[in-house]
Design an enzyme around this catalytic site. Structure first.
Site, PDB file in Angstrom:
ATOM      1  N   LYS A 175      23.959  79.707  42.304  1.00 23.64           N
ATOM      2  CA  LYS A 175      24.650  79.222  43.511  1.00 23.64           C
ATOM      3  C   LYS A 175      23.716  78.535  44.508  1.00 23.64           C
ATOM      4  O   LYS A 175      24.146  77.673  45.268  1.00 23.64           O
ATOM      5  CB  LYS A 175      25.389  80.375  44.195  1.00 23.64           C
ATOM      6  CG  LYS A 175      26.601  80.820  43.410  1.00 23.64           C
ATOM      7  CD  LYS A 175      27.279  82.006  44.061  1.00 23.64           C
ATOM      8  CE  LYS A 175      28.456  82.455  43.205  1.00 23.64           C
ATOM      9  NZ  LYS A 175      29.019  83.730  43.687  1.00 23.64           N
TER      10      LYS A 175
ATOM     11  N   ASP B 196      33.597  80.498  48.167  1.00 25.71           N
ATOM     12  CA  ASP B 196      33.483  81.956  48.089  1.00 25.71           C
ATOM     13  C   ASP B 196      33.802  82.587  49.436  1.00 25.71           C
ATOM     14  O   ASP B 196      34.510  83.588  49.532  1.00 25.71           O
ATOM     15  CB  ASP B 196      32.019  82.346  47.798  1.00 25.71           C
ATOM     16  CG  ASP B 196      31.747  82.528  46.323  1.00 25.71           C
ATOM     17  OD1 ASP B 196      32.703  82.597  45.545  1.00 25.71           O
ATOM     18  OD2 ASP B 196      30.555  82.598  45.962  1.00 25.71           O
TER      19      ASP B 196
END
Ligand code: ATR
Length: 289
Positions: free
Chosen positions: A75, A111
């Protein structure tokens, strides 16, 4: 098994990359949404050895994969390969979805939005609360940044102290809130859990196949806590089971997964997926496995 009767030479590919990736439920929920909307897409999962991340990004372009989810451990690491990063993701310092527009890659962090929506839908508020955040990777960054304006304090406890320190310093600087960083140990977890209102696990500890592991000893949990584990495979992690037994309020990772999946799906396809179907398919799949 994925039925492939709808795959043609025109079929557009979506995917998730991570390492490991076997636990991922993203193919299940995305392919269910694709079929329900009768779209000519397919969603695959790719296990990318970390040293091959740059090749994977080249592959995404070469194969014209138009939508990509990114999970542990990429990420943050993948950001340098992208052409554009959405301002929120830039602030967070991590992305978890990419759109490929003819080779031009844009990264977003959905997210954060997915996790916050899950907490609010479950009836939990973070306003004025003391948060104990386990981990300091991409998901931890997303959660910290989205909560920071409302919470009283965040304590980051991480295996690698340096990473937690960097994150807590950034949060202090940007939001002017109280934040601390500590190296993960039994004693630290014991002390910090006493002072916390909400514990959030953003590490993969307890994730399939290591289902008998928990990032925090059960004896640290007490009934005044809300325990949020973003791990969703298994649906009930050891942490969630321990927390339930101790009388804590709990939230598992499934809603965050589905929320962020739906946001990514809509970004890539311009179609709104059925989130209750996505959730149902994951529950069915995990129930069978
Ligand atoms: P991502 O950026 O995709 O979220 P990551 O950067 O690898 O992935 O973050 C995973 C987090 O889980 C990190 O906080 C990591 O701790 P380190 O910073 O020390 O690497 C944490 N983590 C991973 N495996 C762990 C384990 N076995 N025990 C404790 N923490 C772990």
């Amino acid at each position: 098994m994925i039925e492939n009767d709808f795959v043609t030479a025109h079929t557009t590919v979506l995917c998730i990359i991570g390492y490991p990736i076997e636990h991922s439920m993203s193919p299940i929920m995305h392919n269910a949404a694709i079929r329900e909307l009768n779209l000519d897409y397919i969603y695959l999962a790719f296990n990318i050895f970390p040293a091959n991340l740059n090749l994977a990004v080249k592959g995404i372009k070469a194969f014209n994969i138009i939508g990509i989810n990114v999970t542990i451990p990429f990420k943050q690491k993948i950001m340098k390969y992208l052409d554009e990063i959405d301002p929120i993701a830039k602030k967070i310092g991590a992305i978890n979805a990419i759109k490929n527009d003819k080779g031009y890659l844009t990264g977003k962090n959905i997210d954060a939005e997915g996790a916050m929506k899950a907490l609010l839908n479950a009836g939990y508020t973070v306003s004025g609360k003391n948060i104990l955040l386990l981990g300091a990777g991409g998901a931890a960054r997303a959660l910290a940044y989205i909560m920071a304006e409302d919470v009283h304090k965040i304590v980051f406890v991480n295996r690698t102290e340096k990473r937690a320190l960097k994150l807590s310093n950034q949060i202090k600087k940007y939001f002017g809130i109280n934040a601390e960083a500590k190296k993960m140990s039994k004693n630290v977890l014991k002390d910090e859990s006493k002072k916390a209102d909400i514990i959030i696990n953003t590490t993969p500890v307890g994730m399939y196949p290591n289902v008998d592991k928990s990032p925090i000893p059960a004896e640290c949990l007490h009934e005044d806590l809300i325990v949020y584990d973003i791990v969703y495979n298994p649906l009930k992690t050891k942490l969630i089971t321990d927390a339930t037994q101790k009388g804590c309020k709990t939230l598992g990772g499934l809603d965050m997964l589905v929320n962020q999946g739906a946001l990514a799906f809509e970004w890539w396809t311009n179609k709104k997926p059925d989130t209750s179907l996505m959730k149902k398919k994951i529950i069915e799949f995990l129930g069978k496995s």
